[in-house]
Design a protein around this motif. Structure first.
Motif, PDB file in Angstrom:
ATOM      1  N   MET A   1      75.970  10.900  91.929  1.00 10.60           N
ATOM      2  CA  MET A   1      75.441  10.158  90.791  1.00 10.60           C
ATOM      3  C   MET A   1      76.354   9.006  90.386  1.00 10.60           C
ATOM      4  SD  MET A   1      73.752  13.004  88.277  1.00 10.60           S
ATOM      5  CE  MET A   1      72.359  11.956  87.816  1.00 10.60           C
ATOM      6  N   ALA A   2      75.756   7.827  90.320  1.00 17.10           N
ATOM      7  CA  ALA A   2      76.447   6.708  89.671  1.00 17.10           C
ATOM      8  C   ALA A   2      76.442   6.961  88.164  1.00 17.10           C
ATOM      9  CB  ALA A   2      75.738   5.398  89.982  1.00 17.10           C
ATOM     10  N   LYS A   3      77.514   6.603  87.491  1.00 20.33           N
ATOM     11  CA  LYS A   3      77.571   6.855  86.051  1.00 20.33           C
ATOM     12  C   LYS A   3      78.415   5.806  85.354  1.00 20.33           C
ATOM     13  CE  LYS A   3      81.679   9.781  85.625  1.00 20.33           C
ATOM     14  NZ  LYS A   3      82.243  11.007  85.011  1.00 20.33           N
ATOM     15  N   ILE A   4      78.117   5.636  84.067  1.00 21.24           N
ATOM     16  CA  ILE A   4      78.948   4.808  83.206  1.00 21.24           C
ATOM     17  C   ILE A   4      78.835   5.351  81.795  1.00 21.24           C
ATOM     18  CG2 ILE A   4      77.167   3.107  82.596  1.00 21.24           C
ATOM     19  CD1 ILE A   4      79.414   0.965  82.990  1.00 21.24           C
ATOM     20  N   SER A   5      79.929   5.297  81.069  1.00 19.00           N
ATOM     21  CA  SER A   5      79.943   5.728  79.676  1.00 19.00           C
ATOM     22  C   SER A   5      79.982   4.498  78.772  1.00 19.00           C
ATOM     23  CB  SER A   5      81.139   6.630  79.383  1.00 19.00           C
ATOM     24  OG  SER A   5      82.353   5.929  79.623  1.00 19.00           O
ATOM     25  N   ALA A   6      79.537   4.669  77.546  1.00 18.35           N
ATOM     26  CA  ALA A   6      79.542   3.555  76.599  1.00 18.35           C
ATOM     27  C   ALA A   6      79.811   4.067  75.195  1.00 18.35           C
ATOM     28  CB  ALA A   6      78.211   2.808  76.636  1.00 18.35           C
ATOM     29  N   THR A   7      80.654   3.373  74.467  1.00 18.44           N
ATOM     30  CA  THR A   7      80.844   3.621  73.040  1.00 18.44           C
ATOM     31  C   THR A   7      80.101   2.535  72.283  1.00 18.44           C
ATOM     32  OG1 THR A   7      83.025   4.605  73.388  1.00 18.44           O
ATOM     33  CG2 THR A   7      82.513   3.846  71.162  1.00 18.44           C
ATOM     34  N   VAL A   8      79.139   2.944  71.466  1.00 15.32           N
ATOM     35  CA  VAL A   8      78.325   2.004  70.691  1.00 15.32           C
ATOM     36  C   VAL A   8      78.721   2.111  69.230  1.00 15.32           C
ATOM     37  CG1 VAL A   8      75.990   1.405  69.959  1.00 15.32           C
ATOM     38  CG2 VAL A   8      76.410   2.138  72.318  1.00 15.32           C
ATOM     39  N   THR A   9      79.096   1.007  68.627  1.00 16.39           N
ATOM     40  CA  THR A   9      79.511   0.987  67.225  1.00 16.39           C
ATOM     41  C   THR A   9      78.610   0.049  66.431  1.00 16.39           C
ATOM     42  OG1 THR A   9      81.806   1.350  67.906  1.00 16.39           O
ATOM     43  CG2 THR A   9      81.439   0.638  65.642  1.00 16.39           C
ATOM     44  N   PHE A  10      78.002   0.590  65.392  1.00 11.38           N
ATOM     45  CA  PHE A  10      77.166  -0.205  64.492  1.00 11.38           C
ATOM     46  C   PHE A  10      77.960  -0.535  63.225  1.00 11.38           C
ATOM     47  CE2 PHE A  10      74.006   2.046  67.030  1.00 11.38           C
ATOM     48  CZ  PHE A  10      73.105   1.040  67.339  1.00 11.38           C
ATOM     49  N   HIS A  11      77.798  -1.757  62.744  1.00 13.18           N
ATOM     50  CA  HIS A  11      78.454  -2.208  61.519  1.00 13.18           C
ATOM     51  C   HIS A  11      77.373  -2.656  60.530  1.00 13.18           C
ATOM     52  CE1 HIS A  11      82.558  -2.231  63.201  1.00 13.18           C
ATOM     53  NE2 HIS A  11      81.933  -2.520  64.329  1.00 13.18           N
ATOM     54  N   GLY A  12      77.316  -1.984  59.381  1.00 16.36           N
ATOM     55  CA  GLY A  12      76.356  -2.311  58.341  1.00 16.36           C
ATOM     56  C   GLY A  12      77.046  -2.737  57.057  1.00 16.36           C
ATOM     57  N   ARG A  13      76.493  -2.295  55.926  1.00 12.63           N
ATOM     58  CA  ARG A  13      77.084  -2.606  54.627  1.00 12.63           C
ATOM     59  C   ARG A  13      76.999  -1.371  53.759  1.00 12.63           C
ATOM     60  NH1 ARG A  13      74.408  -7.042  53.542  1.00 12.63           N
ATOM     61  NH2 ARG A  13      72.873  -6.243  52.060  1.00 12.63           N
ATOM     62  N   SER A  14      78.114  -0.983  53.178  1.00 16.00           N
ATOM     63  CA  SER A  14      78.148   0.238  52.368  1.00 16.00           C
ATOM     64  C   SER A  14      77.570  -0.018  50.975  1.00 16.00           C
ATOM     65  CB  SER A  14      79.574   0.773  52.248  1.00 16.00           C
ATOM     66  OG  SER A  14      80.398  -0.159  51.570  1.00 16.00           O
ATOM     67  N   ALA A  15      77.084   1.047  50.375  1.00 14.43           N
ATOM     68  CA  ALA A  15      76.539   0.998  49.010  1.00 14.43           C
ATOM     69  C   ALA A  15      76.441   2.423  48.493  1.00 14.43           C
ATOM     70  CB  ALA A  15      75.173   0.321  48.990  1.00 14.43           C
ATOM     71  N   HIS A  16      76.275   2.556  47.169  1.00 13.24           N
ATOM     72  CA  HIS A  16      76.069   3.871  46.584  1.00 13.24           C
ATOM     73  C   HIS A  16      74.660   4.331  46.966  1.00 13.24           C
ATOM     74  CE1 HIS A  16      75.803   7.192  43.816  1.00 13.24           C
ATOM     75  NE2 HIS A  16      77.065   6.978  43.396  1.00 13.24           N
ATOM     76  N   ALA A  17      74.567   5.481  47.586  1.00 13.20           N
ATOM     77  CA  ALA A  17      73.287   5.932  48.139  1.00 13.20           C
ATOM     78  C   ALA A  17      72.278   6.299  47.058  1.00 13.20           C
ATOM     79  CB  ALA A  17      73.506   7.113  49.075  1.00 13.20           C
ATOM     80  N   ALA A  18      72.749   6.599  45.835  1.00 13.30           N
ATOM     81  CA  ALA A  18      71.838   6.978  44.760  1.00 13.30           C
ATOM     82  C   ALA A  18      71.581   5.828  43.795  1.00 13.30           C
ATOM     83  CB  ALA A  18      72.401   8.183  43.990  1.00 13.30           C
ATOM     84  N   LEU A  19      72.647   5.061  43.435  1.00 14.80           N
ATOM     85  CA  LEU A  19      72.513   4.047  42.398  1.00 14.80           C
ATOM     86  C   LEU A  19      72.005   2.707  42.932  1.00 14.80           C
ATOM     87  CD1 LEU A  19      75.722   4.723  40.281  1.00 14.80           C
ATOM     88  CD2 LEU A  19      73.379   5.537  39.887  1.00 14.80           C
ATOM     89  N   LYS A  20      72.385   2.349  44.165  1.00 14.80           N
ATOM     90  CA  LYS A  20      71.965   1.044  44.660  1.00 14.80           C
ATOM     91  C   LYS A  20      71.767   1.081  46.186  1.00 14.80           C
ATOM     92  CE  LYS A  20      72.658  -3.811  43.612  1.00 14.80           C
ATOM     93  NZ  LYS A  20      73.560  -4.824  43.038  1.00 14.80           N
ATOM     94  N   PRO A  21      70.881   1.946  46.679  1.00 14.51           N
ATOM     95  CA  PRO A  21      70.698   2.056  48.132  1.00 14.51           C
ATOM     96  C   PRO A  21      70.164   0.787  48.761  1.00 14.51           C
ATOM     97  CG  PRO A  21      68.955   3.220  46.960  1.00 14.51           C
ATOM     98  CD  PRO A  21      69.975   2.827  45.932  1.00 14.51           C
ATOM     99  N   GLU A  22      69.422  -0.029  47.965  1.00  8.02           N
ATOM    100  CA  GLU A  22      68.839  -1.247  48.526  1.00  8.02           C
ATOM    101  C   GLU A  22      69.901  -2.257  48.952  1.00  8.02           C
ATOM    102  OE1 GLU A  22      69.142  -1.957  44.080  1.00  8.02           O
ATOM    103  OE2 GLU A  22      68.712  -0.292  45.432  1.00  8.02           O
ATOM    104  N   ALA A  23      71.109  -2.108  48.426  1.00  8.49           N
ATOM    105  CA  ALA A  23      72.188  -3.026  48.793  1.00  8.49           C
ATOM    106  C   ALA A  23      72.846  -2.643  50.120  1.00  8.49           C
ATOM    107  CB  ALA A  23      73.241  -3.066  47.692  1.00  8.49           C
ATOM    108  N   GLY A  24      72.576  -1.428  50.593  1.00 10.43           N
ATOM    109  CA  GLY A  24      73.226  -0.941  51.809  1.00 10.43           C
ATOM    110  C   GLY A  24      72.436  -1.258  53.071  1.00 10.43           C
ATOM    111  N   ARG A  25      73.153  -1.293  54.167  1.00 13.87           N
ATOM    112  CA  ARG A  25      72.552  -1.388  55.489  1.00 13.87           C
ATOM    113  C   ARG A  25      73.231  -0.309  56.334  1.00 13.87           C
ATOM    114  NH1 ARG A  25      69.785  -3.783  52.652  1.00 13.87           N
ATOM    115  NH2 ARG A  25      68.977  -5.921  52.823  1.00 13.87           N
TER     116      ARG A  25
END
Length: 391
Positions: free
Chosen positions: A167-191
């Motif tokens: 088997m040919a193989k390759i590994s990958a590390t995938v990192t996503f970068h969003g935007r933090s926010a308070h999940a209860a008070l202002k979730p619309e500001a988060g990504r």
């Protein structure tokens, strides 16, 4: 030369070396060393080959536990390569790598003493870190392993046989970068970077229906991004992609990247992909496989079986993308025994393990001499590989 004569003289040399070869196997087994730390094993083999008349280079490029040992006669002729591994798993030598170095060293000594070719080069490479670290890939990248026309290996196993595909193989590390926010008070500001990671997992699941059946895709969460009351700004996953076809792996990578980019688009996040070392699938050298099995029959190797059509992944395949290569597996554990298992480990110093060292040495020695002395056989191997590589 008559086959009976070849068998007799090869076994005569191997038997004279038997005590030292099996002792080296046991010593390597008793001193398990993991990837890139195989100082004891490499030193043991280097010392033996140097005493046996080989010119030994200790440490190659960035790998202090790699080595190269050479015997040369004349200024031309075929260049025969013998490769061995000697790294252990965390549990010890549960894959039988302690057998390889002594078998290859014994074969090399027999070839040096017996080969009748007017001109040939025998190159022995010690290749560390096969277990997941790709020592041979590193050696190739640093300019080594290019001084061989063919490459032969030996491995223990539940049957004596060769392999067709890996088997040919390759590994990958995938990192996503969003935007933090308070999940209860202002979730619309988060990504949410975690949302993006989970969407990529789901995309992989949908992809599975539309890939070849021998494709494998693995994934796991490496970093979930923090507590549940915070929209995570960063999340990371580890992915593994495999295929028995190196060309198809390229297609799989492109589709994987589209899924990951789509997940980022849906969540308004950014993504980066860091690929690990790539292991190719084997280009089989069937003529070389046949030669090794012919010699396995000559030396009455135990439990001979047809070649395995499919195996896992090995860094030897990267070598086999450049030159004809083959590995003879010699039976020393019961049929059905899994490598990396406790049963494999417990058989490591058995009488059958010792016999596998000697049998493997004899097979490799006889095959190497046939390639060096018989131009028709050597040319057939090269032509067979050329056609398969082109295809």
């Amino acid at each position: 030369m008559e086959k009976f004569d070849r068998k007799t003289e090869v076994m005569s040399v191997i038997r004279r070396e038997e005590r030292e070869l099996t002792a080296m196997s046991d010593q390597i087994f008793d001193h398990p060393e993991m990837a890139f730390k195989e100082m004891f094993a490499s030193g043991l083999l280097e010392d033996y080959l140097e005493r046996s008349g080989f010119e030994v280079e200790r440490g190659l490029g960035s790998l202090p536990t790699a080595f190269r040992a050479v015997f040369k006669r004349g200024e031309a002729g075929p260049r025969i390569g013998l490769l061995c591994e000697y790294d252990a798993l965390p549990s010890g030598h549960a894959c039988g790598h302690q057998l390889q170095g002594p078998a290859v060293a014994g074969a090399a000594v027999a070839v040096r003493k017996l080969c009748r070719a007017e001109a040939f080069t025998l190159v022995v490479y010690g290749t560390p870190a096969e277990e997941g670290k790709g020592g041979k890939v590193i050696l190739l990248d640093e300019g080594y392993l290019g001084d061989m026309d063919v490459a032969l290996m030996m491995h223990g196993g539940p049957a004596t046989q060769t392999d067709i595909r890996s088997m040919a193989k390759i590994s990958a590390t995938v990192t996503f970068h969003g935007r933090s926010a308070h999940a209860a008070l202002k979730p619309e500001a988060g990504r949410s970077a975690l949302d993006a990671l989970l969407l990529s997992f789901q995309g992989i699941e949908f992809l599975r229906e539309h890939v070849k059946e021998d494709t494998r895709i693995h994934y796991t969460v490496a970093d979930a991004g923090g507590p549940c009351n915070v929209v995570p700004a960063v999340a990371a996953g580890e992915f593994g992609l495999r295929s028995y076809d190196s060309a198809y792996l390229d297609q799989l990578i492109a589709r994987f990247e589209n899924i990951v980019k789509g997940a980022a688009l849906m969540t308004q996040t950014q993504v980066s992909i860091a690929y690990g070392q790539r292991i190719e699938g084997k280009i089989p050298a069937i003529a070389l496989n046949d030669l090794l099995m012919e010699m396995a029959e000559l030396f009455d190797a135990p439990d001979r079986k047809p070649p395995r059509e499919k195996t896992g992944s090995t860094d030897f395949a990267n070598v086999m993308h450049r030159i004809p290569g083959s590995c003879i597996r010699v039976a020393f554990v019961p049929e059905g025994t899994s490598s990396h298992s406790q049963e494999y480990l417990e058989a490591g110093k058995s009488q059958k393990a010792h016999e596998a060292v000697l049998c493997g040495a004899a097979i490799l020695a006889a095959a190497s001499m046939e390639l060096a002395e018989n131009g028709a056989v050597f040319d057939q191997v090269k032509e067979d590989f050329r056609k398969r590589r082109k295809g």
